[in-house]
Motif scaffolding. Structure first.
Motif, PDB file in Angstrom:
ATOM      1  N   ALA A   1     -48.780  -8.805 -20.183  1.00  0.00           N
ATOM      2  CA  ALA A   1     -47.861  -8.932 -19.045  1.00  0.00           C
ATOM      3  C   ALA A   1     -47.691 -10.385 -18.593  1.00  0.00           C
ATOM      4  O   ALA A   1     -46.551 -10.822 -18.347  1.00  0.00           O
ATOM      5  CB  ALA A   1     -48.321  -8.049 -17.885  1.00  0.00           C
ATOM      6  N   PRO A   2     -48.763 -11.192 -18.480  1.00  0.00           N
ATOM      7  CA  PRO A   2     -48.559 -12.584 -18.085  1.00  0.00           C
ATOM      8  C   PRO A   2     -47.752 -13.382 -19.111  1.00  0.00           C
ATOM      9  O   PRO A   2     -47.002 -14.289 -18.736  1.00  0.00           O
ATOM     10  CB  PRO A   2     -49.984 -13.135 -17.956  1.00  0.00           C
ATOM     11  CG  PRO A   2     -50.841 -11.935 -17.723  1.00  0.00           C
ATOM     12  CD  PRO A   2     -50.211 -10.856 -18.530  1.00  0.00           C
ATOM     13  N   LEU A   3     -47.877 -13.042 -20.383  1.00  0.00           N
ATOM     14  CA  LEU A   3     -47.117 -13.741 -21.414  1.00  0.00           C
ATOM     15  C   LEU A   3     -45.626 -13.449 -21.270  1.00  0.00           C
ATOM     16  O   LEU A   3     -44.789 -14.357 -21.338  1.00  0.00           O
ATOM     17  CB  LEU A   3     -47.617 -13.319 -22.798  1.00  0.00           C
ATOM     18  CG  LEU A   3     -47.176 -14.173 -23.977  1.00  0.00           C
ATOM     19  CD1 LEU A   3     -47.862 -15.537 -23.954  1.00  0.00           C
ATOM     20  CD2 LEU A   3     -47.477 -13.458 -25.297  1.00  0.00           C
ATOM     21  N   VAL A   4     -45.283 -12.188 -21.053  1.00  0.00           N
ATOM     22  CA  VAL A   4     -43.875 -11.819 -20.845  1.00  0.00           C
ATOM     23  C   VAL A   4     -43.334 -12.494 -19.590  1.00  0.00           C
ATOM     24  O   VAL A   4     -42.196 -12.997 -19.578  1.00  0.00           O
ATOM     25  CB  VAL A   4     -43.740 -10.288 -20.767  1.00  0.00           C
ATOM     26  CG1 VAL A   4     -42.329  -9.879 -20.342  1.00  0.00           C
ATOM     27  CG2 VAL A   4     -44.100  -9.646 -22.107  1.00  0.00           C
ATOM     28  N   ALA A   5     -44.133 -12.537 -18.531  1.00  0.00           N
ATOM     29  CA  ALA A   5     -43.685 -13.157 -17.282  1.00  0.00           C
ATOM     30  C   ALA A   5     -43.432 -14.648 -17.437  1.00  0.00           C
ATOM     31  O   ALA A   5     -42.488 -15.194 -16.847  1.00  0.00           O
ATOM     32  CB  ALA A   5     -44.725 -12.915 -16.188  1.00  0.00           C
ATOM     33  N   ASP A   6     -44.248 -15.317 -18.253  1.00  0.00           N
ATOM     34  CA  ASP A   6     -44.133 -16.771 -18.396  1.00  0.00           C
ATOM     35  C   ASP A   6     -43.102 -17.198 -19.430  1.00  0.00           C
ATOM     36  O   ASP A   6     -42.632 -18.344 -19.397  1.00  0.00           O
ATOM     37  CB  ASP A   6     -45.495 -17.361 -18.773  1.00  0.00           C
ATOM     38  CG  ASP A   6     -46.491 -17.310 -17.616  1.00  0.00           C
ATOM     39  OD1 ASP A   6     -46.052 -17.101 -16.467  1.00  0.00           O
ATOM     40  OD2 ASP A   6     -47.708 -17.453 -17.862  1.00  0.00           O
ATOM     41  N   TYR A   7     -42.747 -16.298 -20.360  1.00  0.00           N
ATOM     42  CA  TYR A   7     -41.759 -16.617 -21.406  1.00  0.00           C
ATOM     43  C   TYR A   7     -40.705 -15.502 -21.448  1.00  0.00           C
ATOM     44  O   TYR A   7     -40.498 -14.860 -22.481  1.00  0.00           O
ATOM     45  CB  TYR A   7     -42.444 -16.771 -22.768  1.00  0.00           C
ATOM     46  CG  TYR A   7     -43.508 -17.846 -22.796  1.00  0.00           C
ATOM     47  CD1 TYR A   7     -43.189 -19.164 -23.112  1.00  0.00           C
ATOM     48  CD2 TYR A   7     -44.836 -17.541 -22.486  1.00  0.00           C
ATOM     49  CE1 TYR A   7     -44.164 -20.153 -23.133  1.00  0.00           C
ATOM     50  CE2 TYR A   7     -45.814 -18.526 -22.500  1.00  0.00           C
ATOM     51  CZ  TYR A   7     -45.473 -19.823 -22.824  1.00  0.00           C
ATOM     52  OH  TYR A   7     -46.439 -20.805 -22.836  1.00  0.00           O
TER      53      TYR A   7
END
Length: 298
Positions: free
Chosen positions: A235-241
């Motif tokens: 989830a943090p990866l999708v949010a940041d990219y």
């Protein structure tokens, strides 16, 4: 004769999450039919037939609109099954091929006319015997004129070794399954940090936020939600990219015959890694449209 493998369920659950209109399954495959499209003699697994009719029935059942069909390793460099499935889609599928590095320009043009928009380089030793980086770079140069991209499949432990090769690719890159990080390390773990460092090297590296069933061995997350470590790490990866992520089912789940995933549960992972409507729209519609149907965007 080797027993053929069935790696999917005929009765996936009905997902609770409703994808936005136009949602795209950007990573799926077809197998055969073997009588029409024989498998490669070098194939490491022999699946049962899983053709376009089954794929498109699942698409409709899950509330999806389009597919990106990725050439499965069991078909080697014979892309006829993939191109056949694209043709059967009525314009609702595009594809990624696996090609011999010595392929001719006329054959590349024919693949483009058949709906192919990228080529895949597989570095998983359990699936392929040879992955010649120099020849891969040469063929990557030859697809620049077509506006294609390269899909790369590797495991996290060889990312550092692959960095010079990835840096040299002259076209956009899409990384299958985020390079298979150990999601149990969490979002700040070394595998995910190394992958973020790769993403930060150039703006045209995309990733597929896919395969919780492959990457997270814990099926029960504690509150009836499977694959919690995957959700927490991704989830943090999708949010940041948000403009470089894609999603797909991975149907028919090659080599997952002992732990066959529920496609309905895979759909229900989407709001756990992309909780807002804006992120869901980017992940499922806007981003794959930019890569595979750019002519429809004006």
């Amino acid at each position: 004769m080797t027993a053929r493998i069935k790696s999917w369920t005929d009765t996936p659950s009905s997902p609770r999450f409703v994808p936005p209109p136009g949602a795209i399954d950007a990573h799926c495959h077809v197998f055969g039919p073997m009588a029409q499209f024989p498998f490669s003699p070098k194939a490491k697994y022999l699946p049962e037939d899983a053709g376009p009719d089954q794929l498109f029935a699942l698409r409709d059942r899950l509330g999806l609109a389009r597919n990106v069909i990725v050439q499965a390793s069991c078909h080697g460099t014979d892309n006829r099954a993939t191109v056949h499935a694209i043709a059967a889609s009525g314009g609702r599928a595009r594809g990624v091929a696996v090609v011999d590095p010595d392929i001719g320009d006329a054959e590349l043009d024919a693949l483009h006319a058949g709906g192919i928009r990228g080529i895949r380089f597989n570095f998983l030793k359990r699936l392929v015997d040879d992955a010649p980086k120099d020849k891969f770079l040469a063929v990557a140069q030859r697809i620049v004129r077509l506006g294609w991209h390269v899909v790369v499949y590797f495991e996290a432990d060889i990312l550092a070794e692959l960095r010079p090769f990835l840096d040299a690719l002259p076209v956009p890159i899409v990384v299958d399954h985020m390079g298979r990080p150990d999601v149990r390390q969490g979002p700040g773990g070394p595998d995910m940090q190394a992958f973020r460092a790769l993403l930060n090297t150039r703006p045209d590296i995309w990733f597929k936020a896919t395969c919780p069933d492959r990457l997270d061995a814990i099926k029960d997350g504690g509150a009836g939600a499977p694959w919690q470590a995957f959700a927490d790490a991704v989830a943090p990866l999708v949010a940041d990219y948000p403009n470089r992520c894609l999603w797909g089912t991975d149907w028919p789940h090659p080599n997952m015959d002992t732990e066959i995933p529920d496609d309905g549960a895979l759909i229900d992972m989407i709001p756990r890694i992309a909780p807002s409507a804006a992120l869901q729209q980017a992940l499922l519609v806007d981003n794959p449209m930019r890569l595979y149907w750019p002519e429809e965007l004006g």
